[in-house]
Design a protein around this motif. Structure first.
Motif, PDB file in Angstrom:
ATOM      1  N   SER A  25      12.746  40.252  48.660  1.00 35.50           N
ATOM      2  CA  SER A  25      11.644  39.727  49.466  1.00 35.50           C
ATOM      3  C   SER A  25      11.237  38.371  48.916  1.00 35.50           C
ATOM      4  CB  SER A  25      10.465  40.700  49.464  1.00 35.50           C
ATOM      5  OG  SER A  25       9.976  40.886  48.160  1.00 35.50           O
ATOM      6  N   GLY A  26      10.381  37.699  49.643  1.00 33.79           N
ATOM      7  CA  GLY A  26       9.968  36.363  49.238  1.00 33.79           C
ATOM      8  C   GLY A  26      10.870  35.310  49.866  1.00 33.79           C
ATOM      9  N   ARG A  27      11.274  34.340  49.107  1.00 35.40           N
ATOM     10  CA  ARG A  27      12.090  33.233  49.601  1.00 35.40           C
ATOM     11  C   ARG A  27      13.560  33.637  49.676  1.00 35.40           C
ATOM     12  NH1 ARG A  27       9.424  28.237  49.221  1.00 35.40           N
ATOM     13  NH2 ARG A  27      11.387  27.133  48.803  1.00 35.40           N
ATOM     14  N   THR A  28      13.823  34.629  50.490  1.00 36.17           N
ATOM     15  CA  THR A  28      15.187  35.162  50.573  1.00 36.17           C
ATOM     16  C   THR A  28      16.168  34.156  51.171  1.00 36.17           C
ATOM     17  OG1 THR A  28      14.645  36.215  52.676  1.00 36.17           O
ATOM     18  CG2 THR A  28      14.412  37.551  50.681  1.00 36.17           C
ATOM     19  N   PHE A  29      15.673  33.179  51.899  1.00 33.20           N
ATOM     20  CA  PHE A  29      16.559  32.164  52.468  1.00 33.20           C
ATOM     21  C   PHE A  29      17.253  31.349  51.381  1.00 33.20           C
ATOM     22  CE2 PHE A  29      13.863  28.628  51.466  1.00 33.20           C
ATOM     23  CZ  PHE A  29      12.587  29.147  51.502  1.00 33.20           C
ATOM     24  N   ALA A  33      23.804  34.455  46.545  1.00 33.50           N
ATOM     25  CA  ALA A  33      24.594  35.589  46.087  1.00 33.50           C
ATOM     26  C   ALA A  33      23.668  36.594  45.415  1.00 33.50           C
ATOM     27  CB  ALA A  33      25.672  35.143  45.115  1.00 33.50           C
ATOM     28  N   MET A  34      24.092  37.833  45.442  1.00 33.50           N
ATOM     29  CA  MET A  34      23.374  38.890  44.727  1.00 33.50           C
ATOM     30  C   MET A  34      24.372  39.711  43.947  1.00 33.50           C
ATOM     31  SD  MET A  34      20.389  40.088  47.380  1.00 33.50           S
ATOM     32  CE  MET A  34      19.622  41.152  46.159  1.00 33.50           C
ATOM     33  N   GLY A  35      23.906  40.261  42.855  1.00 34.71           N
ATOM     34  CA  GLY A  35      24.807  41.006  41.998  1.00 34.71           C
ATOM     35  C   GLY A  35      24.140  42.186  41.336  1.00 34.71           C
ATOM     36  N   TRP A  36      24.972  42.996  40.729  1.00 32.61           N
ATOM     37  CA  TRP A  36      24.513  44.123  39.929  1.00 32.61           C
ATOM     38  C   TRP A  36      25.056  43.976  38.514  1.00 32.61           C
ATOM     39  CZ3 TRP A  36      21.049  47.751  41.410  1.00 32.61           C
ATOM     40  CH2 TRP A  36      20.791  47.898  42.773  1.00 32.61           C
ATOM     41  N   ALA A  50      29.253  41.604  42.530  1.00 33.57           N
ATOM     42  CA  ALA A  50      28.457  40.581  43.205  1.00 33.57           C
ATOM     43  C   ALA A  50      28.979  40.379  44.614  1.00 33.57           C
ATOM     44  CB  ALA A  50      28.499  39.266  42.435  1.00 33.57           C
ATOM     45  N   ILE A  51      28.099  39.862  45.451  1.00 28.47           N
ATOM     46  CA  ILE A  51      28.478  39.565  46.826  1.00 28.47           C
ATOM     47  C   ILE A  51      27.865  38.235  47.217  1.00 28.47           C
ATOM     48  CG2 ILE A  51      26.518  40.926  47.725  1.00 28.47           C
ATOM     49  CD1 ILE A  51      28.330  41.643  50.120  1.00 28.47           C
ATOM     50  N   ARG A  52      28.655  37.385  47.832  1.00 28.20           N
ATOM     51  CA  ARG A  52      28.153  36.094  48.306  1.00 28.20           C
ATOM     52  C   ARG A  52      27.534  36.284  49.678  1.00 28.20           C
ATOM     53  NH1 ARG A  52      32.547  31.570  46.676  1.00 28.20           N
ATOM     54  NH2 ARG A  52      33.079  31.833  48.865  1.00 28.20           N
ATOM     55  N   TRP A  53      26.377  35.680  49.867  1.00 27.96           N
ATOM     56  CA  TRP A  53      25.625  35.928  51.079  1.00 27.96           C
ATOM     57  C   TRP A  53      26.284  35.312  52.311  1.00 27.96           C
ATOM     58  CZ3 TRP A  53      23.012  39.725  49.761  1.00 27.96           C
ATOM     59  CH2 TRP A  53      21.897  40.175  50.476  1.00 27.96           C
ATOM     60  N   GLY A  54      26.851  34.129  52.166  1.00 28.73           N
ATOM     61  CA  GLY A  54      27.375  33.425  53.334  1.00 28.73           C
ATOM     62  C   GLY A  54      28.661  34.014  53.886  1.00 28.73           C
ATOM     63  N   ASP A  55      29.645  34.227  53.029  1.00 32.84           N
ATOM     64  CA  ASP A  55      30.954  34.669  53.497  1.00 32.84           C
ATOM     65  C   ASP A  55      31.277  36.094  53.092  1.00 32.84           C
ATOM     66  OD1 ASP A  55      32.522  32.462  51.052  1.00 32.84           O
ATOM     67  OD2 ASP A  55      31.335  34.291  50.786  1.00 32.84           O
ATOM     68  N   ILE A  56      30.312  36.761  52.445  1.00 32.35           N
ATOM     69  CA  ILE A  56      30.423  38.177  52.088  1.00 32.35           C
ATOM     70  C   ILE A  56      31.617  38.447  51.174  1.00 32.35           C
ATOM     71  CG2 ILE A  56      30.000  40.495  52.988  1.00 32.35           C
ATOM     72  CD1 ILE A  56      29.596  39.416  55.724  1.00 32.35           C
ATOM     73  N   ARG A  67      35.938  52.004  41.357  1.00 32.82           N
ATOM     74  CA  ARG A  67      34.953  53.054  41.562  1.00 32.82           C
ATOM     75  C   ARG A  67      33.659  52.588  42.197  1.00 32.82           C
ATOM     76  NH1 ARG A  67      32.920  55.229  37.185  1.00 32.82           N
ATOM     77  NH2 ARG A  67      33.444  53.536  35.731  1.00 32.82           N
ATOM     78  N   VAL A  68      33.492  51.289  42.390  1.00 30.36           N
ATOM     79  CA  VAL A  68      32.241  50.795  42.964  1.00 30.36           C
ATOM     80  C   VAL A  68      32.523  49.900  44.165  1.00 30.36           C
ATOM     81  CG1 VAL A  68      31.062  50.908  40.730  1.00 30.36           C
ATOM     82  CG2 VAL A  68      32.079  48.748  41.492  1.00 30.36           C
ATOM     83  N   THR A  69      31.541  49.868  45.051  1.00 29.01           N
ATOM     84  CA  THR A  69      31.593  48.989  46.210  1.00 29.01           C
ATOM     85  C   THR A  69      30.218  48.360  46.382  1.00 29.01           C
ATOM     86  OG1 THR A  69      33.216  50.423  47.307  1.00 29.01           O
ATOM     87  CG2 THR A  69      32.055  48.806  48.678  1.00 29.01           C
ATOM     88  N   ILE A  70      30.201  47.048  46.542  1.00 27.02           N
ATOM     89  CA  ILE A  70      28.951  46.351  46.815  1.00 27.02           C
ATOM     90  C   ILE A  70      28.966  45.925  48.270  1.00 27.02           C
ATOM     91  CG2 ILE A  70      29.852  44.104  46.033  1.00 27.02           C
ATOM     92  CD1 ILE A  70      27.008  43.489  44.986  1.00 27.02           C
ATOM     93  N   PHE A  71      27.857  46.123  48.945  1.00 28.11           N
ATOM     94  CA  PHE A  71      27.754  45.705  50.339  1.00 28.11           C
ATOM     95  C   PHE A  71      26.299  45.414  50.646  1.00 28.11           C
ATOM     96  CE2 PHE A  71      26.167  49.746  52.100  1.00 28.11           C
ATOM     97  CZ  PHE A  71      26.538  50.638  51.109  1.00 28.11           C
ATOM     98  N   ARG A  72      26.062  44.825  51.793  1.00 30.39           N
ATOM     99  CA  ARG A  72      24.695  44.402  52.089  1.00 30.39           C
ATOM    100  C   ARG A  72      24.314  44.752  53.515  1.00 30.39           C
ATOM    101  NH1 ARG A  72      25.390  37.899  53.316  1.00 30.39           N
ATOM    102  NH2 ARG A  72      26.074  38.198  55.455  1.00 30.39           N
ATOM    103  N   ASP A  73      23.013  44.769  53.735  1.00 32.74           N
ATOM    104  CA  ASP A  73      22.438  44.847  55.070  1.00 32.74           C
ATOM    105  C   ASP A  73      21.612  43.585  55.220  1.00 32.74           C
ATOM    106  OD1 ASP A  73      20.804  45.239  57.307  1.00 32.74           O
ATOM    107  OD2 ASP A  73      20.780  47.404  57.036  1.00 32.74           O
ATOM    108  N   ASN A  74      22.167  42.626  55.922  1.00 34.81           N
ATOM    109  CA  ASN A  74      21.526  41.318  56.011  1.00 34.81           C
ATOM    110  C   ASN A  74      20.154  41.409  56.666  1.00 34.81           C
ATOM    111  OD1 ASN A  74      21.716  38.607  55.347  1.00 34.81           O
ATOM    112  ND2 ASN A  74      22.369  38.049  57.411  1.00 34.81           N
ATOM    113  N   ALA A  75      20.035  42.254  57.672  1.00 26.90           N
ATOM    114  CA  ALA A  75      18.771  42.364  58.398  1.00 26.90           C
ATOM    115  C   ALA A  75      17.661  42.893  57.505  1.00 26.90           C
ATOM    116  CB  ALA A  75      18.944  43.265  59.616  1.00 26.90           C
ATOM    117  N   LYS A  76      18.024  43.689  56.527  1.00 30.27           N
ATOM    118  CA  LYS A  76      17.040  44.278  55.622  1.00 30.27           C
ATOM    119  C   LYS A  76      16.945  43.525  54.295  1.00 30.27           C
ATOM    120  CE  LYS A  76      17.596  48.995  57.389  1.00 30.27           C
ATOM    121  NZ  LYS A  76      17.924  50.401  57.039  1.00 30.27           N
TER     122      LYS A  76
END
Length: 122
Positions: A25-29, A33-36, A50-56, A67-76
Motif C-alpha cells: 500500500s502507499g506509493r505502489t506506483f 519489483a517485489m521479492g521474498w 523476486a518478480i518484476r512488476w512490469g514484465d512479470i 519448490r517455490v513459485t512467486i506470483f502477483r495479483d496486480n489489482a490487489k
C-alpha cells in the motif's frame, strides 16, 4: 513510502505447503519489483524469489527454485510465495520487500515488511 504487510506464515509439517501473501500500500506506483527473503536463527538473511512488476519476470534462489513459485495479483497490489515440499531447514522468518529499481532483483530493496514466521516440523 510503501507499506508491506505479510501474512500466511505458520506451523506446517515437513512435506507440506504454505502460501505467503504480501499486500503493498502507499506509493505502489513506484514499485518496480517485489521479492521474498528469509532469515533463519543465527543465519544471514537470504534471497528466495523476486518478480518484476512490469514484465512479470521471476527470479529464484537456486536452493529453492524447484519448490517455490512467486506470483502477483496486480489489482490487489499483492505478491504471493507458494512453497511446497517444505523441509525443517526452511524454518525462518520470511520477509517481503519492494524496490523502486527493477535491477538487481536479489538485493538493494527499499521497503520491507515486518516478516512472518514459518516453522516446519519434522
Amino acid at each position: 513510502q510503501v507499506q508491506l504487510v505479510e501474512s500466511g506464515g505458520g506451523l506446517v509439517q515437513a512435506g507440506g505447503s504454505l502460501r505467503l501473501s504480501c499486500a503493498a500500500s502507499g506509493r505502489t506506483f513506484s514499485i518496480s519489483a517485489m521479492g521474498w527473503f528469509r532469515q533463519a536463527p543465527g543465519k544471514e538473511r537470504e534471497f528466495v524469489a523476486a518478480i518484476r512488476w512490469g514484465d512479470i519476470i521471476t527470479y529464484y534462489a537456486d536452493s529453492m527454485k524447484e519448490r517455490v513459485t512467486i506470483f502477483r495479483d496486480n489489482a490487489k497490489n499483492t505478491v504471493y510465495l507458494q512453497m511446497n515440499s517444505l523441509k525443517p531447514e526452511d524454518t525462518a522468518v520470511y520477509y517481503c520487500a519492494a524496490k523502486r529499481e527493477p535491477a538487481p532483483p536479489t538485493r538493494e530493496y527499499n521497503y520491507w515488511g515486518q516478516g512472518t514466521q514459518v516453522t516446519v516440523s519434522s
